[in-house]
Motif scaffolding. Structure first.
Motif, PDB file in Angstrom:
ATOM      1  N   ILE A 390    -170.217  -4.073 -46.414  1.00  0.00           N
ATOM      2  CA  ILE A 390    -169.379  -4.825 -45.705  1.00  0.00           C
ATOM      3  C   ILE A 390    -170.464  -6.101 -45.370  1.00  0.00           C
ATOM      4  CG2 ILE A 390    -168.703  -5.348 -43.211  1.00  0.00           C
ATOM      5  CD1 ILE A 390    -167.397  -2.291 -43.438  1.00  0.00           C
ATOM      6  N   CYS A 391    -171.669  -5.888 -45.230  1.00  0.00           N
ATOM      7  CA  CYS A 391    -172.486  -6.952 -44.890  1.00  0.00           C
ATOM      8  C   CYS A 391    -172.700  -7.721 -45.836  1.00  0.00           C
ATOM      9  CB  CYS A 391    -173.924  -6.395 -44.359  1.00  0.00           C
ATOM     10  SG  CYS A 391    -173.830  -5.392 -42.695  1.00  0.00           S
ATOM     11  N   ASP A 392    -172.687  -7.053 -47.212  1.00  0.00           N
ATOM     12  CA  ASP A 392    -172.875  -7.865 -48.448  1.00  0.00           C
ATOM     13  C   ASP A 392    -171.414  -8.840 -48.612  1.00  0.00           C
ATOM     14  OD1 ASP A 392    -175.151  -6.736 -49.023  1.00  0.00           O
ATOM     15  OD2 ASP A 392    -174.262  -5.257 -50.578  1.00  0.00           O
ATOM     16  N   VAL A 393    -170.493  -8.379 -48.462  1.00  0.00           N
ATOM     17  CA  VAL A 393    -169.320  -9.203 -48.612  1.00  0.00           C
ATOM     18  C   VAL A 393    -169.190 -10.421 -47.468  1.00  0.00           C
ATOM     19  CG1 VAL A 393    -166.745  -9.331 -47.757  1.00  0.00           C
ATOM     20  CG2 VAL A 393    -167.600  -7.408 -49.362  1.00  0.00           C
ATOM     21  N   LEU A 394    -169.645 -10.101 -46.257  1.00  0.00           N
ATOM     22  CA  LEU A 394    -169.809 -11.212 -45.192  1.00  0.00           C
ATOM     23  C   LEU A 394    -170.898 -12.144 -45.585  1.00  0.00           C
ATOM     24  CD1 LEU A 394    -168.819  -9.202 -42.224  1.00  0.00           C
ATOM     25  CD2 LEU A 394    -167.419 -10.743 -43.154  1.00  0.00           C
ATOM     26  N   ASP A 395    -171.994 -11.594 -46.034  1.00  0.00           N
ATOM     27  CA  ASP A 395    -173.090 -12.598 -46.516  1.00  0.00           C
ATOM     28  C   ASP A 395    -172.624 -13.480 -47.720  1.00  0.00           C
ATOM     29  OD1 ASP A 395    -174.588 -11.411 -44.653  1.00  0.00           O
ATOM     30  OD2 ASP A 395    -175.923 -10.181 -46.008  1.00  0.00           O
ATOM     31  N   TRP A 396    -171.751 -12.984 -48.580  1.00  0.00           N
ATOM     32  CA  TRP A 396    -171.365 -13.828 -49.629  1.00  0.00           C
ATOM     33  C   TRP A 396    -170.495 -14.649 -48.978  1.00  0.00           C
ATOM     34  CZ3 TRP A 396    -166.274 -14.724 -51.049  1.00  0.00           C
ATOM     35  CH2 TRP A 396    -166.004 -15.563 -52.435  1.00  0.00           C
ATOM     36  N   LEU A 397    -169.554 -14.317 -48.281  1.00  0.00           N
ATOM     37  CA  LEU A 397    -168.502 -15.313 -47.557  1.00  0.00           C
ATOM     38  C   LEU A 397    -169.031 -16.523 -46.854  1.00  0.00           C
ATOM     39  CD1 LEU A 397    -165.539 -15.309 -47.704  1.00  0.00           C
ATOM     40  CD2 LEU A 397    -165.635 -14.454 -45.159  1.00  0.00           C
ATOM     41  N   THR A 398    -170.328 -16.185 -46.322  1.00  0.00           N
ATOM     42  CA  THR A 398    -171.087 -17.327 -45.486  1.00  0.00           C
ATOM     43  C   THR A 398    -171.397 -18.513 -46.326  1.00  0.00           C
ATOM     44  OG1 THR A 398    -173.106 -16.204 -45.823  1.00  0.00           O
ATOM     45  CG2 THR A 398    -171.929 -15.618 -43.696  1.00  0.00           C
ATOM     46  N   ASP A 399    -171.841 -18.013 -47.640  1.00  0.00           N
ATOM     47  CA  ASP A 399    -172.015 -19.213 -48.609  1.00  0.00           C
ATOM     48  C   ASP A 399    -170.900 -19.501 -49.424  1.00  0.00           C
ATOM     49  OD1 ASP A 399    -174.748 -18.863 -48.154  1.00  0.00           O
ATOM     50  OD2 ASP A 399    -174.825 -17.204 -49.668  1.00  0.00           O
ATOM     51  N   ASN A 400    -169.645 -19.233 -49.298  1.00  0.00           N
ATOM     52  CA  ASN A 400    -168.569 -19.530 -50.252  1.00  0.00           C
ATOM     53  C   ASN A 400    -167.138 -19.695 -49.642  1.00  0.00           C
ATOM     54  OD1 ASN A 400    -169.365 -18.827 -53.238  1.00  0.00           O
ATOM     55  ND2 ASN A 400    -170.463 -17.193 -51.923  1.00  0.00           N
ATOM     56  N   TRP A 401    -167.023 -19.571 -48.333  1.00  0.00           N
ATOM     57  CA  TRP A 401    -165.823 -19.788 -47.680  1.00  0.00           C
ATOM     58  C   TRP A 401    -165.142 -21.171 -47.701  1.00  0.00           C
ATOM     59  CZ3 TRP A 401    -165.252 -23.193 -43.587  1.00  0.00           C
ATOM     60  CH2 TRP A 401    -166.216 -23.623 -42.952  1.00  0.00           C
ATOM     61  N   ASP A 402    -165.996 -22.096 -47.762  1.00  0.00           N
ATOM     62  CA  ASP A 402    -165.951 -23.774 -47.644  1.00  0.00           C
ATOM     63  C   ASP A 402    -165.592 -24.156 -49.195  1.00  0.00           C
ATOM     64  OD1 ASP A 402    -165.243 -26.071 -46.441  1.00  0.00           O
ATOM     65  OD2 ASP A 402    -166.974 -26.551 -45.886  1.00  0.00           O
ATOM     66  N   GLN A 403    -164.584 -23.769 -49.706  1.00  0.00           N
ATOM     67  CA  GLN A 403    -164.251 -24.186 -50.996  1.00  0.00           C
ATOM     68  C   GLN A 403    -162.781 -24.029 -51.406  1.00  0.00           C
ATOM     69  OE1 GLN A 403    -165.413 -21.732 -54.387  1.00  0.00           O
ATOM     70  NE2 GLN A 403    -166.155 -20.292 -52.974  1.00  0.00           N
ATOM     71  N   PRO A 404    -162.170 -24.858 -52.369  1.00  0.00           N
ATOM     72  CA  PRO A 404    -160.749 -24.773 -52.536  1.00  0.00           C
ATOM     73  C   PRO A 404    -160.520 -23.365 -53.294  1.00  0.00           C
ATOM     74  CG  PRO A 404    -161.818 -26.974 -53.225  1.00  0.00           C
ATOM     75  CD  PRO A 404    -162.882 -26.070 -53.066  1.00  0.00           C
ATOM     76  N   GLU A 405    -159.320 -22.879 -53.190  1.00  0.00           N
ATOM     77  CA  GLU A 405    -158.938 -21.625 -53.734  1.00  0.00           C
ATOM     78  C   GLU A 405    -157.462 -21.789 -54.090  1.00  0.00           C
ATOM     79  OE1 GLU A 405    -157.677 -18.899 -51.042  1.00  0.00           O
ATOM     80  OE2 GLU A 405    -157.593 -20.423 -49.295  1.00  0.00           O
TER      81      GLU A 405
END
Length: 615
Positions: A390-405
């Motif tokens: 879960i921590c890995d997922v959220l750490d990834w999300l901190t770097d990647n949430w601000d992008q188009p999808e």
């Protein structure tokens, strides 16, 4: 194309590993085995002439047909009323074990309950979407269809001392035909078995009755776990049984629907394969099932989700999670078209597999974390390894949430900064912070909190349209999106916040028609596909929930009651409702039934709070 029944003119049966659709005319026109996502054995629903079917119906020229479930079960009864008598076809699948199996039984008992009646039986399998040829062999006890990779054995149900032989003949295509004459009190039938066997066998009626009793007993015992005792109890129980029918027992995965390529617009190209497990649907399921007391199913779905979180962390640069998986957790969903099939009422292309599997949809992280959080609050916490992932997922999300999808609706018109995706990123960070704080677990809480607040500020500035006075679909448009009806439900805004009430009013003016709700306006927000679509049943139930939370309880109840009138004769819903009121899209759809449960529980709670005290 009148040879195609309406999508709504079907009931669903299953054994918790696969399922079949039975039309009101007694035809099994969709059945895949050994799993939901296996190639079809009967597929006439997608090509009347070449898809294959198993039909049992009266030989009389005129008859009335009715269909119902035995209360509290997944056993389906199709009744035929003729001038000479009344007959019934009882369809069910004995519940399979939790181990994956190649053998699945579809039992079709035929009985006369009044007068006399003659049934016409036709069995015409078309293995592997009609691509695998078969040979047919006949015995006194039944018949067997055998292809290079697939087999179907048909056992006859009758008593050993029954002196009347059933005349069976095989035509030039290898299809089987028979006529069954019955008088009041007599029973015959078929057991269709997908396992590889040497030969068919005769099934005594007492054995068929035992299978029936065991199946009825299973469903009644399962439903007795429900803790829901509010209004619309029967409706919610039917939705719960339907969701259970769409659950693959060996893994706990829930398919979005047991069908593929049923059109969102008859004659259009929006025809997708839904026989897979979406992270989004599975996440919502945990909340809905726990709300009705089905803890074991919620736990199984929670395990399925945690396994997906734990098994893969950004192996190919696409993110820690795929948006969907096969029911066993594998991720091979290559999309192809069946050009040799015409599609339901000419709605091509017929697609199997799903090309959206590789899309980036950021909302799934919020939905997954929210379900893990809900499960944790119900006594189902993640272990140490689960928490690290879960921590890995959220750490990834901190770097990647601000992008188009691509967004929740899986548009194929290019990536955008979808507001709903950002909303659920906020949820992911928020739930991660809550979990870490509640259990004192090691985590980058400070960083998660900073990212959560940044998402919030971005939505409030860029996701808000000052001109529309509403939250918008994405940052480069003023189009509205009913996915945002979940904003108050997840706690991002209070249900009575002026910004939210203004958004709700804007949606009501633009997306709501006679209480039914569109996802968005595709004319104003091109999604890369031709044609239009109906109102989205999930969104209508989400609208009920939003109205209820906002204190508009009377209106919420009216919308809910109206929506119940769009269910089919058995209480089942497809994905969408067309302008004419016809159900369209894959059927039945798990997402719709999940949203129905959530809306009913929420609305019932608020009606109870408003009810006068009679003590």
């Amino acid at each position: 194309m009148s040879e195609y029944p309406l999508i709504a003119d079907h009931g669903l049966i299953g054994d918790l590993q696969t399922a079949a659709l039975v039309a009101t005319d007694g035809t099994v026109d969709w059945f895949c085995a050994p799993r939901f996502d296996s190639p079809s054995i009967f597929g006439a629903l997608l090509d009347h002439g070449h898809g294959g079917h198993c039909r049992i119906r009266p030989t009389a020229e005129a008859f009335t047909r009715k269909q119902l479930y035995i209360p509290g079960t997944a056993v389906l009864v199709t009744r035929f009323l003729t001038e000479a008598g009344v007959g019934e076809v009882v369809d069910f699948m004995p519940v399979a074990s939790r181990a994956a199996s190649e053998s699945h039984r579809l039992v079709r008992t035929v009985r006369c309950v009044r007068g006399r009646i003659t049934f016409d039986v036709e069995i015409a399998p078309r293995f592997d979407y009609g691509r695998e040829r078969h040979q047919t062999r006949q015995w006194a006890q039944g018949v067997q269809f055998r292809g290079d990779r697939t087999a179907l054995t048909v056992d006859l149900i009758r008593d050993p001392d029954d002196g009347r032989e059933t005349e069976i003949w095989v035509d030039s295509d290898g299809d089987v035909h028979a006529e069954v004459e019955l008088v009041a009190g007599e029973t015959r039938g078929l057991v269709l078995d997908t396992g590889v066997r040497a030969a068919p066998r005769q099934v005594p009626t007492v054995e068929a009755r035992r299978l029936f009793d065991e199946t009825v007993g299973y469903w009644k015992r399962w439903l007795a776990q429900s803790t829901y005792a509010g209004r619309w109890r029967e409706t919610l129980h039917r939705s719960a049984i339907t969701l259970k029918l769409m659950t693959y027992a060996p893994s706990g995965g829930l398919v979005a629907a047991p069908t593929a390529a049923l059109p969102e617009q008859v004659g259009g190209e929006r025809n997708w394969d839904y026989r897979y497990t979406w992270v989004r649907d599975a996440s919502f399921s945990v909340y809905s099932l726990l709300g009705m007391g089905f803890r074991e199913e919620a736990a199984a779905l929670g395990r399925w989700l945690r396994e997906r979180v734990e098994e893969r962390v950004d192996k190919d640069g696409g993110g820690p999670l795929n948006i969907m998986y096969r029911i066993d957790g594998s991720s091979d969903l290559t999309e192809e078209t069946l050009d040799h099939w015409e599609g339901y009422r000419g709605s091509g292309p017929v697609r199997i597999g799903n090309g959206a599997a590789g899309q980036l949809q950021l909302d799934i992280y919020g939905e997954a974390l929210d379900s893990i959080y809900v499960a944790d609050r119900h006594g189902q916490p993640a272990g140490h390894q689960g928490w690290r992932r879960i921590c890995d997922v959220l750490d990834w999300l901190t770097d990647n949430w601000d992008q188009p999808e691509e967004g929740i609706w899986e548009t194929r018109g290019g990536r955008q900064d979808f507001t709903y995706g950002r909303l659920m990123c906020w949820v992911a960070f928020d739930r991660g912070i809550r979990l870490a704080t509640a259990h004192g677990r090691p985590a980058a809480v400070g960083r998660w909190r900073a990212e959560r607040d940044a998402v919030y500020d971005q939505i409030m500035t860029r996701g808000w349209s000052q001109e529309r006075r509403a939250f918008r679909q994405h940052y480069d448009t003023d189009v509205l999106d009913s996915a945002l009806l979940r904003m108050p439900r997840v706690g991002f805004v209070t249900p009575t916040d002026p910004m939210w009430l203004s958004t709700l009013a804007a949606m009501d003016a633009e997306l709501v028609t006679d209480s039914l709700v569109y996802r968005y306006d595709p004319a104003a927000s091109p999604d890369g596909l031709r044609g239009s679509e109906g109102t989205f049943s999930l969104c209508t139930f989400a609208y009920v929930d939003a109205l209820s939370l906002a204190g508009q309880v009377d209106r919420a109840q009216m919308v809910f009651e109206k929506m119940l009138t769009y269910a089919n004769h058995l209480g089942l819903y497809s994905e969408e409702i067309a302008l004419t009121g016809e159900q369209v899209g894959n059927f039945p759809q798990a997402f719709t039934h999940l949203a129905l449960i959530d809306a009913a529980i929420s609305l019932n709670r608020r009606l109870d709070r408003r009810a006068p005290d009679t003590t």
